[in-house]
Design a protein around this motif. Structure first.
Motif, PDB file in Angstrom:
ATOM      1  N   ARG A  41      15.812  -6.669  16.893  1.00  0.00           N
ATOM      2  CA  ARG A  41      14.798  -5.671  16.549  1.00  0.00           C
ATOM      3  C   ARG A  41      15.339  -4.580  15.617  1.00  0.00           C
ATOM      4  NH1 ARG A  41       9.952  -5.873  18.488  1.00  0.00           N
ATOM      5  NH2 ARG A  41      10.435  -7.059  20.341  1.00  0.00           N
ATOM      6  N   ASP A  42      16.644  -4.358  15.654  1.00  0.00           N
ATOM      7  CA  ASP A  42      17.234  -3.358  14.756  1.00  0.00           C
ATOM      8  C   ASP A  42      17.081  -3.743  13.289  1.00  0.00           C
ATOM      9  OD1 ASP A  42      17.983  -1.867  16.919  1.00  0.00           O
ATOM     10  OD2 ASP A  42      20.079  -2.529  16.921  1.00  0.00           O
ATOM     11  N   SER A  45      11.744  -4.171   9.642  1.00  0.00           N
ATOM     12  CA  SER A  45      11.651  -3.249   8.511  1.00  0.00           C
ATOM     13  C   SER A  45      10.425  -2.328   8.563  1.00  0.00           C
ATOM     14  CB  SER A  45      11.655  -4.047   7.209  1.00  0.00           C
ATOM     15  OG  SER A  45      10.777  -5.141   7.313  1.00  0.00           O
ATOM     16  N   ASP A  46       9.495  -2.588   9.471  1.00  0.00           N
ATOM     17  CA  ASP A  46       8.321  -1.714   9.533  1.00  0.00           C
ATOM     18  C   ASP A  46       8.476  -0.720  10.687  1.00  0.00           C
ATOM     19  OD1 ASP A  46       8.150  -3.655  11.518  1.00  0.00           O
ATOM     20  OD2 ASP A  46       5.995  -3.413  11.688  1.00  0.00           O
ATOM     21  N   ARG A  47       7.599   0.265  10.723  1.00  0.00           N
ATOM     22  CA  ARG A  47       7.800   1.307  11.728  1.00  0.00           C
ATOM     23  C   ARG A  47       7.425   0.855  13.137  1.00  0.00           C
ATOM     24  NH1 ARG A  47       3.227   4.463  12.743  1.00  0.00           N
ATOM     25  NH2 ARG A  47       1.440   3.756  11.549  1.00  0.00           N
ATOM     26  N   HIS A  48       6.738  -0.274  13.261  1.00  0.00           N
ATOM     27  CA  HIS A  48       6.464  -0.816  14.600  1.00  0.00           C
ATOM     28  C   HIS A  48       7.596  -1.730  15.072  1.00  0.00           C
ATOM     29  CE1 HIS A  48       2.490   0.887  14.490  1.00  0.00           C
ATOM     30  NE2 HIS A  48       2.242   0.282  13.329  1.00  0.00           N
ATOM     31  N   ARG A  49       8.586  -1.901  14.214  1.00  0.00           N
ATOM     32  CA  ARG A  49       9.757  -2.742  14.519  1.00  0.00           C
ATOM     33  C   ARG A  49       9.331  -4.172  14.887  1.00  0.00           C
ATOM     34  NH1 ARG A  49      15.012  -0.887  16.388  1.00  0.00           N
ATOM     35  NH2 ARG A  49      14.387  -0.860  18.566  1.00  0.00           N
ATOM     36  N   THR A  50       8.432  -4.722  14.086  1.00  0.00           N
ATOM     37  CA  THR A  50       7.913  -6.071  14.332  1.00  0.00           C
ATOM     38  C   THR A  50       8.962  -7.129  13.972  1.00  0.00           C
ATOM     39  OG1 THR A  50       5.774  -5.215  13.653  1.00  0.00           O
ATOM     40  CG2 THR A  50       5.970  -7.608  13.844  1.00  0.00           C
TER      41      THR A  50
END
Ligand code: SAH
Length: 236
Positions: A41-42, A45-50
Motif C-alpha cells: 500500500r505504500d 499513488s492516489d490519496r485513497h492509497r488504492t
C-alpha cells in the motif's frame, strides 16, 4: 552470512507470526536469517492509497494492479529469486526449499482478493508457487509456510545436522515411523527390532518401512532413488 527474506504484502503485521517462535524465531534473533516487510500500500499513488481494481472481462473480486506491485518489487529487487504465491503455481516441494536455502534469500509476493495482474508476474519473471491444492484468502500464510520450510534448513538452525538428511521427501520417500519410551504403552509394543541394538537391522527395517509407507500412501513419490540410509544396506 544472513539469509534474507523480503515479503511484499498488504498485511505486514502477519509477520513474523509463528516464525517468531521456536527454531525460526531464535534463528531470526541471532541473525541466521532476516525478514524485511514491504507494505504494498505504500506504493499506491492516489490519496485513497488504492492498490487494486476490478478485473477486465468482468467477474467477481478485485485484482492487484501491476504498476503498484511493480513499484513495490522495484524497491527490494536485487537478484534474489522472486516468488509469487498463488494456487495456480507449481506445488512447493522439499527440493524447492533446499534450492532456496542454498541461495542468498528470497523475495515473496503475497496476493490478496482475486490475485495479481498477470503482466507484472511475467514482466518480473516471477516463480509462481502454490503450497497445495486449496485456496487461501491471501498469500501470507503460504509465504510463512515457504519460509518455515527453508529457514529450518539453514546452517545452524536445526540441532543435529543429520535431522534434515533422512526426513520425508529428502530422498523421495516418506520417513519411517518413530517410537520412544515407554517400550510398551496401552498394550502396544515398540517393534522388537528397534530394541535389539542391531544397528544394521534397524537401518534395514527403517528403509523397508519407508518404502512400504511411501508405496501405500504416496505412490506418486515412489522413485527407485536410494535413500541416504540405504547405502549401508545395499553395500553389505
Ligand atoms: N482467484 C484465485 C485465488 C485467489 S486467493 C484463483 O482462483 O486461483 C488470494 C491470494 O491468496 C492469491 O493471490 C495467493 O497469493 C494466495 N493463495 C491462495 N491460495 C494459495 C495457495 N494454495 N498457495 C499459495 N498462495 C495461495
Amino acid at each position: 552470512m544472513t539469509w534474507r527474506a523480503s515479503v511484499l504484502t498488504l498485511f505486514p503485521a502477519m509477520f513474523p507470526g509463528p516464525l517468531g517462535q521456536s527454531l525460526a524465531g531464535r534463528a531470526l534473533q541471532t541473525g541466521v536469517w532476516s525478514l524485511e516487510l514491504t507494505d504494498i500500500r505504500d506504493f499506491a499513488s492516489d490519496r485513497h492509497r488504492t492498490v487494486d481494481d476490478t478485473p477486465f472481462g468482468g467477474g467477481a473480486g478485485m485484482v492487484l494492479r501491476p504498476d503498484i506491485v511493480d513499484a513495490a518489487v522495484q524497491a527490494v529487487a536485487d537478484g534474489r529469486p522472486l516468488v509469487c504465491l498463488t494456487p495456480r503455481g507449481q506445488r512447493l516441494t522439499q527440493a524447492d526449499a533446499q534450492r532456496f536455502a542454498a541461495g542468498p534469500g528470497v523475495i515473496l509476493l503475497c496476493g490478496r482478493y482475486e490475485g495479481v495482474d498477470q503482466r507484472v508476474i511475467e514482466a518480473r519473471a516471477m516463480d509462481e508457487i502454490s503450497i497445495g491444492d486449496y485456496v487461501l484468502s491471501g498469500g501470507e500464510l503460504a509465504a510463512l509456510v515457504l519460509l518455515d520450510s527453508v529457514v529450518r534448513l539453514l546452517p545452524g538452525v536445526m540441532g543435529a545436522a543429520e535431522s534434515a538428511v533422512d526426513e520425508s521427501f529428502s530422498a523421495g520417500l516418506l520417513e519411517y515411523p518413530h517410537y520412544t519410551r515407554p517400550a510398551e504403552w496401552q498394550g502396544r509394543r515398540v517393534p522388537d527390532v528397534l530394541l535389539s541394538g542391531h544397528h544394521r537391522a534397524v537401518t534395514a527395517w527403517r528403509q523397508a518401512e519407508s518404502e512400504r509407507i511411501t508405496r501405500e500412501r504416496r505412490p506418486d513419490l515412489s522413485t527407485p532413488a536410494a535413500a541416504p540410509w540405504q547405502s549401508e544396506r545395499t553395500s553389505s
